[in-house]
Design an enzyme around this catalytic site. Sequence first.
Site, PDB file in Angstrom:
ATOM      1  N   ALA A 116       0.861  -1.181   0.000  1.00 29.30           N
ATOM      2  CA  ALA A 116       0.000   0.000   0.000  1.00 29.30           C
ATOM      3  C   ALA A 116       0.899   1.234   0.000  1.00 29.30           C
ATOM      4  O   ALA A 116       2.075   1.156   0.364  1.00 29.30           O
ATOM      5  CB  ALA A 116      -0.881  -0.018   1.241  1.00 29.30           C
ATOM      6  N   GLY A 147       0.488  -5.161   0.663  1.00 31.85           N
ATOM      7  CA  GLY A 147      -0.649  -5.140  -0.249  1.00 31.85           C
ATOM      8  C   GLY A 147      -0.309  -5.700  -1.622  1.00 31.85           C
ATOM      9  O   GLY A 147      -1.175  -6.249  -2.304  1.00 31.85           O
ATOM     10  N   GLU A 156      -0.697  -9.259  -1.314  1.00 30.60           N
ATOM     11  CA  GLU A 156      -2.132  -9.545  -1.135  1.00 30.60           C
ATOM     12  C   GLU A 156      -2.863  -9.530  -2.482  1.00 30.60           C
ATOM     13  O   GLU A 156      -3.758 -10.353  -2.717  1.00 30.60           O
ATOM     14  CB  GLU A 156      -2.743  -8.535  -0.154  1.00 30.60           C
ATOM     15  CG  GLU A 156      -2.218  -8.763   1.267  1.00 30.60           C
ATOM     16  CD  GLU A 156      -2.703  -7.727   2.263  1.00 30.60           C
ATOM     17  OE1 GLU A 156      -2.383  -6.539   2.065  1.00 30.60           O
ATOM     18  OE2 GLU A 156      -3.388  -8.101   3.217  1.00 30.60           O
ATOM     19  N   GLU A 165       3.925  -5.689   7.083  1.00 27.27           N
ATOM     20  CA  GLU A 165       3.105  -4.663   7.740  1.00 27.27           C
ATOM     21  C   GLU A 165       3.426  -4.507   9.225  1.00 27.27           C
ATOM     22  O   GLU A 165       3.378  -3.410   9.770  1.00 27.27           O
ATOM     23  CB  GLU A 165       1.612  -4.999   7.576  1.00 27.27           C
ATOM     24  CG  GLU A 165       1.069  -4.735   6.178  1.00 27.27           C
ATOM     25  CD  GLU A 165       1.247  -5.897   5.211  1.00 27.27           C
ATOM     26  OE1 GLU A 165       2.076  -6.792   5.473  1.00 27.27           O
ATOM     27  OE2 GLU A 165       0.551  -5.907   4.173  1.00 27.27           O
TER      28      GLU A 165
HETATM   29  C1  3H9 Z   1       0.454  -2.405   3.369  1.00 29.16           C
HETATM   30  O1  3H9 Z   1       0.693  -2.882   2.298  1.00 29.16           O
HETATM   31  C2  3H9 Z   1      -0.905  -2.480   4.021  1.00 29.16           C
HETATM   32  C3  3H9 Z   1      -1.836  -3.472   3.371  1.00 29.16           C
HETATM   33  O2  3H9 Z   1      -1.657  -4.767   3.913  1.00 29.16           O
HETATM   34  C4  3H9 Z   1      -3.271  -3.140   3.629  1.00 29.16           C
HETATM   35  C5  3H9 Z   1      -3.837  -1.924   3.044  1.00 29.16           C
HETATM   36  C6  3H9 Z   1      -5.317  -1.810   3.249  1.00 29.16           C
HETATM   37  N1  3H9 Z   1       4.637   3.484   0.001  1.00 29.16           N
HETATM   38  O3  3H9 Z   1      13.340   1.852   0.488  1.00 29.16           O
HETATM   39  P1  3H9 Z   1      13.770   2.578  -0.714  1.00 29.16           P
HETATM   40  C7  3H9 Z   1       9.403   4.898  -1.294  1.00 29.16           C
HETATM   41  S1  3H9 Z   1       1.619  -1.567   4.252  1.00 29.16           S
HETATM   42  C8  3H9 Z   1       5.117   4.699  -0.338  1.00 29.16           C
HETATM   43  O4  3H9 Z   1      14.782   3.644  -0.582  1.00 29.16           O
HETATM   44  P2  3H9 Z   1      14.914   0.142  -1.729  1.00 29.16           P
HETATM   45  C9  3H9 Z   1      10.464   5.274  -0.300  1.00 29.16           C
HETATM   46  O5  3H9 Z   1       9.971   6.165   0.657  1.00 29.16           O
HETATM   47  C10 3H9 Z   1       3.030  -1.504   3.177  1.00 29.16           C
HETATM   48  N2  3H9 Z   1       6.405   4.923  -0.631  1.00 29.16           N
HETATM   49  O6  3H9 Z   1      14.233   1.578  -1.870  1.00 29.16           O
HETATM   50  C11 3H9 Z   1      11.528   5.868  -1.177  1.00 29.16           C
HETATM   51  O7  3H9 Z   1      11.123   7.193  -1.486  1.00 29.16           O
HETATM   52  P3  3H9 Z   1      12.221   8.343  -1.649  1.00 29.16           P
HETATM   53  C12 3H9 Z   1       3.789  -2.768   3.187  1.00 29.16           C
HETATM   54  C13 3H9 Z   1       7.231   3.898  -0.596  1.00 29.16           C
HETATM   55  O8  3H9 Z   1      15.145  -0.324  -3.118  1.00 29.16           O
HETATM   56  C14 3H9 Z   1      11.423   5.038  -2.456  1.00 29.16           C
HETATM   57  O9  3H9 Z   1      10.125   4.443  -2.418  1.00 29.16           O
HETATM   58  N3  3H9 Z   1       4.999  -2.610   2.397  1.00 29.16           N
HETATM   59  C15 3H9 Z   1       6.793   2.616  -0.240  1.00 29.16           C
HETATM   60  O10 3H9 Z   1      16.040   0.194  -0.781  1.00 29.16           O
HETATM   61  C16 3H9 Z   1      12.462   3.948  -2.557  1.00 29.16           C
HETATM   62  O11 3H9 Z   1      12.439   3.169  -1.350  1.00 29.16           O
HETATM   63  C17 3H9 Z   1       6.158  -2.239   2.945  1.00 29.16           C
HETATM   64  O12 3H9 Z   1       6.255  -2.033   4.124  1.00 29.16           O
HETATM   65  C18 3H9 Z   1       5.421   2.423   0.064  1.00 29.16           C
HETATM   66  N4  3H9 Z   1       4.926   1.220   0.389  1.00 29.16           N
HETATM   67  O13 3H9 Z   1      13.810  -0.797  -1.078  1.00 29.16           O
HETATM   68  C19 3H9 Z   1       7.329  -2.111   2.006  1.00 29.16           C
HETATM   69  N5  3H9 Z   1       7.859   1.770  -0.261  1.00 29.16           N
HETATM   70  O14 3H9 Z   1      13.068   7.916  -2.804  1.00 29.16           O
HETATM   71  C20 3H9 Z   1       8.080  -0.845   2.265  1.00 29.16           C
HETATM   72  C21 3H9 Z   1       8.912   2.516  -0.639  1.00 29.16           C
HETATM   73  O15 3H9 Z   1      11.402   9.568  -1.886  1.00 29.16           O
HETATM   74  N6  3H9 Z   1       9.168  -0.623   1.330  1.00 29.16           N
HETATM   75  N7  3H9 Z   1       8.555   3.789  -0.837  1.00 29.16           N
HETATM   76  O16 3H9 Z   1      12.958   8.370  -0.354  1.00 29.16           O
HETATM   77  C22 3H9 Z   1      10.344  -1.290   1.401  1.00 29.16           C
HETATM   78  O17 3H9 Z   1      10.535  -2.178   2.201  1.00 29.16           O
HETATM   79  C23 3H9 Z   1      11.427  -0.863   0.445  1.00 29.16           C
HETATM   80  O18 3H9 Z   1      11.123   0.426   0.018  1.00 29.16           O
HETATM   81  C24 3H9 Z   1      11.617  -1.768  -0.787  1.00 29.16           C
HETATM   82  C25 3H9 Z   1      12.629  -1.095  -1.751  1.00 29.16           C
HETATM   83  C26 3H9 Z   1      12.157  -3.121  -0.331  1.00 29.16           C
HETATM   84  C27 3H9 Z   1      10.319  -1.959  -1.524  1.00 29.16           C
END
Ligand code: 3H9
Length: 697
Positions: free
Chosen positions: A63, A102, A105, A125
């Site tokens: 999400a 998400g 999901e 999450e």
């Molecule tokens: C969820 O899904 C809830 C659902 O179950 C239910 C809903 C109803 N959203 O980390 P990076 C941005 S909860 C918005 O440096 P990497 C991040 O801020 C979510 N932005 O890259 C950064 O921005 P900036 C569950 C996001 O390659 C840029 O992307 N998911 C999101 O080292 C690059 O990120 C997670 O918790 C996001 N979801 O790692 C996953 N994710 O360049 C969270 C990233 O402006 N994300 N950004 O600073 C991660 O773990 C890592 O970002 C990922 C990439 C492994 C994907």
Amino acid sequence: MSEAVQLERRGEIALVTVDNPPVNALGHAVRAGLLAAFRQAEADPQVRAVVLVCAGRTFMAGADIREFGKPPQAPSLPEVVDVIESASKPSVAVIHGTALGGGLEVALACHYRIARRDAQVGLPEVKLGLLPGAGGTQRLPRLAGVEKALDMIVSGAPIRAGEALDSAIVDELFDGDLVEAGLAFAQRLLDRQLGPRRTGERNERVREDGLAELIAHKRGEAQKRLPGQFSPQRCIDAVEAAIQLPLREGLARERALFQQCLDSPQRAAMIHAFFAEREAARVEGLAADVQPREIRSAAVIGGGTMGVGIVLCFANAGIPVTLLEVNEDALQRGLDRARSLYAASVARGSLSAGELERRMGLIAGVLDYAALNDADVVVEAVFESLDVKRQVFEQLDAVCKPGAILASNTSSLDLDAIAAFTGRPQDVVGLHFFSPANVMRLLEVVRGKATANDVLATAMQLGKRLKKVAVVVGVCDGFVGNRMIFQYGRQAEFLLEEGATPAQVDRALRSFGMAMGPLAVRDLSGLDISHAIRTRQRQTLKPGQTLPTVLDHLIAAGMLGQKSGTGFYHYAEDGRAPQDNPALPAMLEQAAAERGIVRAPVSDEEIVERCVFALINEAASILEEGIAQRASDIDVIFLNGYGFPAWRGGPLFHADSLGLPHVLGRIREFHQRLGAWWQPAPLLERLVAEGRRFADL
Ligand code: 3H9
């Protein structure tokens, strides 16, 4: 259809492509686009199957975290997922990169899943204080079984594609092009006349025997491992619903539990931590076009615990690294230690024997500085004394090639003084690793007054390559983390002298959420080290500042902490839990007498406030002096280097949550009662006067 989601026909197959850089987060445009695309495919009589792929570096990573806490915008993700699963035409999710939260999901709602061999999937999450809220807690157990689902949902840790295949989370692995693989898989479904296969309708795995006992066991385990955290228990509640209820009711229960987590202050704290970590990568005053220097090889001076830990960091990142020691014995000990640390990982099953040999193959040992003439970066990890550092840096200056980065791992010495030992202070930077260096994520990157911009940019980039959270700090005694921890630890010792016991101090701070108590930490790192720092600090005390003396008494008695078997605690040889040190009460009485006080009971609340507010007050001074770039960087440092509870968001987020007027009020009381150490930081007073928070800076 939105720009973020494209639909095209490839014969009888509808190809849905999500394109929302950088990580295809499921923001409003993606949700609306997916809904429209799947509905259109369903309505199109020419379409017999749907393939879902993502453009760019990854499948949907979850999400859009930035939307949490804002008014919800339809369609919701559960709604989208419902439409995908209930479709009458089979759908295939084609996973590459990281299918997280998400994103996974959505994939679970598709009828089939294939993953590129290097992909990962997970439900992280819980790390944001949440639970999977779009069916993950109901569908993952139906595919992978309850135990595997609980492990993934409660830990939040992703798994590799191979493991996902073994756990029946994906149906097949592929190499190569995403679209080609997806279309070929869908074509095979059509050829074999296979229709939808809805995860939500598969109940065998959630109706097995013994699941109630498994839930109870996991609940106890999470209670022990993640005390004080709200969302892990809610994750378990949601998976329990999958066992007890039909799908629809289970989904409704998951939704209600998700909302509870969303409303909890822990969610806000953990999402603050997520963005703070990414913000820390931005360095003020560093233009985007600054070119980092190339790092193809490294060297480390000193094969002690710290030096070897740093050597492993380089080898783990695939960077060839040379370890320099002063004699054959010390060098061999360092290399042996590196091998035995890897061997322990092999024994735990987290590293293969082949990988151990490959990484050891990247490590060379030398005795002569001349052998470092080609290293791109050298990290010094020798004894904390300016004289010793001088010897090292003068030799490095003499042998290293022009442009090599000369880094010091000093934890508190003056980096500018160290840089001045060389004729190239612009190439000198601090790389302050935390022990054990191969495990701890934090890296303080110390910017000296002469450090060149491209050296700083290289250090930050190197931090990322070494899988560290790199945070820029300025030069002062202890930089950010240790300078704050000096205040915290000093209060812990004062509290002992005033009447608390080590067990009480440590227990109170662990209940607050710290990973370890401060006195157990001291015993682990060695009281001689604390004492040496203390002795140095005696020279710079301000009027009215006094020091606790309990450490002097312990050192005089040869009690150095774990390494001597006794420190604040006594450590029995059989490795059982630490016990009281029977000699300590008399030392504390003596220390109290020296301060002219009588020991009396101290409350747990006072312990937590004194230690934590000491951190906050010092942090305010650090910010004012520009030693840290921003308040959130200080939070990142404490969350990743000092075991501060993630669900409190870091010391300054915690201060904002308590309300700065309250924090300042208590600090003023301590100042009156306890004297000079509690002089309120001017920045804190100003923020309160202006009705602002640290987050507003
Ligand atoms: C969820 O899904 C809830 C659902 O179950 C239910 C809903 C109803 N959203 O980390 P990076 C941005 S909860 C918005 O440096 P990497 C991040 O801020 C979510 N932005 O890259 C950064 O921005 P900036 C569950 C996001 O390659 C840029 O992307 N998911 C999101 O080292 C690059 O990120 C997670 O918790 C996001 N979801 O790692 C996953 N994710 O360049 C969270 C990233 O402006 N994300 N950004 O600073 C991660 O773990 C890592 O970002 C990922 C990439 C492994 C994907």
